[in-house]
Design a protein around this motif. Structure first.
Motif, short mmCIF file in Angstrom:
data_model
loop_
_atom_site.label_atom_id
_atom_site.label_comp_id
_atom_site.label_asym_id
_atom_site.label_seq_id
_atom_site.Cartn_x
_atom_site.Cartn_y
_atom_site.Cartn_z
N GLN A 1 0.84 -1.18 0.00
CA GLN A 1 0.00 0.00 0.00
C GLN A 1 0.88 1.24 0.00
OE1 GLN A 1 -2.78 0.14 3.21
NE2 GLN A 1 -3.66 2.09 2.59
N GLN A 3 2.27 4.84 0.69
CA GLN A 3 2.20 5.67 1.88
C GLN A 3 3.13 6.85 1.78
OE1 GLN A 3 3.06 2.95 5.21
NE2 GLN A 3 1.03 3.42 5.99
N THR A 24 8.40 8.05 1.49
CA THR A 24 7.35 7.45 0.66
C THR A 24 7.63 5.98 0.43
OG1 THR A 24 8.36 7.80 -1.52
CG2 THR A 24 7.22 9.67 -0.52
N GLY A 109 0.24 12.85 2.90
CA GLY A 109 0.55 12.26 4.19
C GLY A 109 -0.39 12.81 5.24
#
Length: 118
Positions: A1, A3, A24, A109
């Motif tokens: 996933q 992020q 990241t 974020g």
């Protein structure tokens, strides 16, 4: 996933410095522009700084010019915001964003809080 995780925020006295990092994962960061935004309590989100995919083009809002420096490391999948000579009005939650458009804004974020005391 995929992020985005911001870090490096904290409490600092006026005139101090902080270095924010955006880490990241799950993104091919070298394909995206990056931006840093901030939001102070009761205020709208504000664009602070942006950097192009290759890092050869940057933007700073007037209030941080000469004090903040944005950079990126595509091999480490990270972006940075060096903040010097901090002022109480810099107090805000700082967000990292990446995306295909200038200054990113496709993915965000959760932010890191910067508090500057006078």
């Amino acid at each position: 996933q995929a992020q985005l995780v911001e870090s490096g925020g904290g409490l600092v006295q006026s005139g101090g410095s902080l270095n924010l990092t955006c880490t990241t994962s799950g993104y091919a960061l070298s394909h995206f522009a990056i931006g840093w935004f901030r939001q102070a309590p009761g205020k709208d989100r504000e664009r602070v700084s942006c950097i192009s995919i290759k890092g050869d083009n940057t933007y700073y809002t007037d209030s941080v010019k000469g004090r903040f420096t944005i950079s990126r490391d595509n091999t480490e999948s990270k972006a940075y915001l060096q903040m010097t000579n901090l002022k109480p009005e810099d107090t805000a939650n700082y967000f990292c964003t990446v995306g295909s458009a200038w200054c990113g804004m496709n993915w965000w974020g959760k932010g890191t809080l910067v508090t500057v005391s006078s």
